[in-house]
Every structure is written in structure tokens, then in C-alpha cells.
Design a protein around this motif. Structure first.
Motif, PDB file in Angstrom:
ATOM      1  N   LYS A  24       0.836  -1.210   0.000  1.00 18.58           N
ATOM      2  CA  LYS A  24       0.000   0.000   0.000  1.00 18.58           C
ATOM      3  C   LYS A  24       0.871   1.261   0.000  1.00 18.58           C
ATOM      4  CE  LYS A  24      -3.855   1.007   2.453  1.00 18.58           C
ATOM      5  NZ  LYS A  24      -4.582   1.011   3.745  1.00 18.58           N
ATOM      6  N   ALA A  27       2.409   2.084  -3.198  1.00 21.40           N
ATOM      7  CA  ALA A  27       1.474   2.563  -4.231  1.00 21.40           C
ATOM      8  C   ALA A  27       1.160   4.049  -4.077  1.00 21.40           C
ATOM      9  CB  ALA A  27       0.193   1.743  -4.164  1.00 21.40           C
ATOM     10  N   ILE A  28       1.556   4.652  -2.943  1.00 22.80           N
ATOM     11  CA  ILE A  28       1.188   6.063  -2.697  1.00 22.80           C
ATOM     12  C   ILE A  28       1.696   7.029  -3.780  1.00 22.80           C
ATOM     13  CG2 ILE A  28       1.536   8.032  -1.121  1.00 22.80           C
ATOM     14  CD1 ILE A  28       1.155   6.136   1.195  1.00 22.80           C
ATOM     15  N   LYS A  30       2.218   6.555  -6.830  1.00 23.65           N
ATOM     16  CA  LYS A  30       1.404   6.355  -8.036  1.00 23.65           C
ATOM     17  C   LYS A  30       0.045   7.038  -7.872  1.00 23.65           C
ATOM     18  CE  LYS A  30       2.968   2.065 -10.123  1.00 23.65           C
ATOM     19  NZ  LYS A  30       2.775   0.646  -9.953  1.00 23.65           N
ATOM     20  N   THR A  31      -0.536   6.871  -6.682  1.00 20.19           N
ATOM     21  CA  THR A  31      -1.834   7.495  -6.407  1.00 20.19           C
ATOM     22  C   THR A  31      -1.710   9.011  -6.543  1.00 20.19           C
ATOM     23  OG1 THR A  31      -2.185   5.750  -4.799  1.00 20.19           O
ATOM     24  CG2 THR A  31      -3.712   7.610  -4.716  1.00 20.19           C
ATOM     25  N   ARG A  34      -1.431  10.057 -10.058  1.00 18.14           N
ATOM     26  CA  ARG A  34      -2.730   9.992 -10.731  1.00 18.14           C
ATOM     27  C   ARG A  34      -3.572  11.215 -10.385  1.00 18.14           C
ATOM     28  NH1 ARG A  34      -3.423   4.684  -9.809  1.00 18.14           N
ATOM     29  NH2 ARG A  34      -4.565   5.079  -7.903  1.00 18.14           N
ATOM     30  N   LYS A 143      -4.730  14.559  -1.901  1.00 19.20           N
ATOM     31  CA  LYS A 143      -3.316  14.309  -1.609  1.00 19.20           C
ATOM     32  C   LYS A 143      -3.088  14.256  -0.099  1.00 19.20           C
ATOM     33  CE  LYS A 143      -0.119  16.450  -4.371  1.00 19.20           C
ATOM     34  NZ  LYS A 143       0.325  17.494  -5.317  1.00 19.20           N
ATOM     35  N   ALA A 146      -4.311  10.955   1.115  1.00 19.09           N
ATOM     36  CA  ALA A 146      -3.378   9.872   0.791  1.00 19.09           C
ATOM     37  C   ALA A 146      -2.166   9.913   1.721  1.00 19.09           C
ATOM     38  CB  ALA A 146      -2.941   9.975  -0.665  1.00 19.09           C
TER      39      ALA A 146
END
Ligand code: ZN
Length: 344
Positions: A24, A27-28, A30-31, A34, A143, A146
Motif C-alpha cells: 500500500k 502505491a502512494i 502512483k496514487t 494519478r 493528496k 493519501a
């Protein structure tokens, strides 16, 4: 359960949670990328609208310059009228002036068109700017969200990491190395035994293996997947009750190689269904059906315990193979089964 195995069960829980958290966390970025991409689109719409307005302004200025130079030409023509000698020349001059005036009208129309376009572009720009403003707020919120989730996950990961280290200290080193190796190659290393099966690979355990796992005097690997097996009596209460009454509602089938049957062993399917235990055997050399037994109110694990004792599990993809081939297994099926035997 040996204490080491108990610790491994907990360690696996912690390690899997740690892996999940790390995935997880990884993946931050990338998030966030996006989310930023979303903003880039909104920004591009604003930039495009501004560029179109600028292009329209340039076009308008060009038309204005054209009009100016045409007016200068008309003035020049008028200045020449004093030097005109005859009617022909006068007519030609008037025609030149009329032509230039016509061109001016054309440019004036174009300017009007451009001004209308600019009006609609200004409206587009206002919409795009408003959207960019809204999206900027939204993107900042997403952001922050996240990042905040990342913080919580980072804290949980650090805690799991610490717990993993503590648990590892208490486990035998060789066993720990085995655990790590299986965990790395198979996703998880310790598997519970439920209803005579390894819950990781669903293979049915031979009675001897099952009783060894239950006794928990040593660490037992699954014959099929190699994972470390453990058994919790409290999880198996229901299974025993079902087996005692001899009723298995769900058809449960297992293909095995039984060395003691047939000329050179047999491929045998054991089926527990609606309280009946069925065994059907095919000679491993010829593929010919050699035996079939159905026992009412029984389960294969106990009624065919002798056959299952030395049997080994086989993998059979196709359901109801024994119904399809009642008297004889075809060569391709035989080949596939034989290849699963050691020394094949
Ligand atoms: Zn297994």
C-alpha cells in the motif's frame, strides 16, 4: 501445537500484514501522480483557452493593420486625382478605390467574427479557470488524505516490523529459514489443517500424516505443497461431528494412487457424498476399471483407511472423470496420471 509453530502462525499473520502495508505504501506515489494528472488536465484546458484567445487577438490585429494600409492606399489614389488627364484614367482610379473599400469591408466582417469567437473563448476560459480552482482544492484534499493514510500505514508497518522481529527471535533458526523460504516462494508458509485437508492446497492428508500433525510432536510439511501444517482441535469439532454421523452433504472427491491395488498399483477415486463412501479403482498399467465399492453411511477416510494409508494424492482437473470413463481410462488420462508418480 509446538510453541515454535504457534509463533510461526502469529509471525505469518504479522508478516502478511506487513507485506500488505508495504504494498500500500509503495502505491502512494502512483496514487499522487494519478491525482496530479487530473489537475494537469484542468490546467491544460485553461492554457488552451488562453492560447486560443491570444491567437484570435493576433488575427484581429492583422485585420486592423490590413485596414490601415488599405486606407493609406485610398488616400494615395485620391491624391493622384489632380494629375488625371482623361476619363479612362479617372474610371480606373475610381475602380481601384472601390476595390480597396471592398477589401476593407471584408476585413471589418472578419474582425466582427473574431470578436464573437473571443467572447465565447472568454466564457470557456472562465469555466476552465473555475474548474481548475475547484480541482486544485479537491486535489489538495485527496493528496492530504493519501498522505495521512500513508502515515497511519507507516506507523502500523513499523509496529508490525517490530513485532515480526520479536517473534523471530523466539523461533528455531533452521525452522525460521524454512518458513522464510516457503513464504517467499508460495505467498504464505504455514497452513491450517481442516477437514483432513491442507487449507492452502486442498490436498487430502493421508491418515498417518494427519495423526502426526494432530500429535504435533514435530513439524510436518504438506506432502503436496510443502507448507508447514498445524491443527487446531477447536476448528475441527464440526468436521468430526459430521464424520461421526457419516453425512457429508457436499460431494468430496479425491484421486489417489494406491500401490497395493491392481497389478502395479491403481488410480483410485474416493468420493464422499450424501453419507455414502464410494471407491472406484482403475489399473495403473492398463487403465481398466478393476474395482468399485459403495458403502452407505460411511466416509472414505475410515472405511477405506487401508487403501488410503499408503496412497498418494493426484491432481485431476476434470470433474466426474470416473462417470465419463466407466470401464477404461483413455491413454491421455493414464499418461497424465502416470506422470504425477515419482519415477515416472
Ligand atoms: Zn498443502
Amino acid at each position: 501445537m509446538p510453541t515454535d509453530l504457534e509463533k510461526l502462525v502469529e509471525l505469518q499473520g504479522v508478516d502478511l500484514e506487513l507485506a500488505r502495508l508495504n504494498a500500500k505504501l509503495a502505491a502512494i506515489p502512483k496514487t499522487i501522480a494519478r491525482i496530479d494528472a487530473k489537475l494537469a488536465n484542468a490546467r491544460k484546458r485553461v492554457e488552451d483557452a488562453r492560447a486560443s484567445i491570444k491567437a484570435a487577438d493576433t488575427a484581429k490585429r492583422q485585420h486592423e493593420q490590413e485596414i490601415q494600409s488599405l486606407n493609406e492606399r485610398i488616400l494615395k489614389f485620391r491624391g493622384q486625382s489632380s494629375s488625371i488627364k482623361n476619363n479612362e484614367q479617372y474610371k480606373a482610379l475610381l475602380s481601384e478605390i472601390a476595390h480597396a473599400e471592398g477589401e476593407i469591408t471584408g476585413h471589418e466582417e472578419k474582425i466582427l467574427e473574431v470578436m464573437l469567437t473571443v467572447d465565447s473563448l472568454q466564457a470557456q476560459l472562465a469555466t476552465a479557470e473555475a474548474a481548475l480552482k475547484t480541482e486544485t482544492v479537491e486535489v489538495e484534499r485527496l493528496k492530504a488524505e493519501a498522505e495521512k493514510a500513508g502515515e497511519a500505514d507507516r506507523a502500523a508497518a513499523a509496529k508490525a516490523q517490530a513485532r515480526s522481529r520479536t517473534l523471530r527471535k523466539g523461533v528455531d533458526e533452521t525452522l525460521l529459514a524454512t518458513y522464510d523460504r516457503i513464504l517467499k516462494s508460495r505467498g504464505y508458509a504455514v497452513a491450517e489443517v481442516l477437514e483432513h485437508r491442507c487449507t492452502a492446497c486442498q490436498f487430502m492428508l493421508r491418515p498417518q500424516v494427519l495423526s502426526n500433525v494432530r500429535a504435533a510432536l514435530e513439524v510436518i510439511h504438506c506432502d503436496s505443497c510443502g507448507r508447514l501444517l498445524y491443527y487446531l482441535p477447536e476448528h475441527n469439532v464440526k468436521t468430526s461431528a459430521v464424520n461421526l454421523t457419516g453425512i457429508a452433504h457436499q460431494a468430496e472427491r479425491e484421486w489417489m494412487f494406491v500401490p497395493s491395488m491392481g497389478t502395479n498399483g491403481a488410480f483410485v477415486v474416493f468420493i464422499n457424498h450424501k453419507g455414502n463412501a464410494t471407491m472406484k479403482a482403475y489399473d495403473a498399467t492398463t487403465g481398466e476399471a478393476i474395482a468399485r465399492r459403495v458403502e452407505k453411511n460411511a466416509i472414505c477416510q475410515s472405511i477405506f483407511a487401508n487403501e488410503i494409508r499408503d496412497a498418494r494424492n493426484l491432481f485431476v482437473d476434470e470433474a466426474n472423470l470416473e462417470d465419463k470413463y466407466k470401464d477404461q481410462l483413455p491413454p491421455e488420462v493414464l499418461d497424465d496420471l502416470r506422470h504425477q508418480l515419482p519415477n515416472a
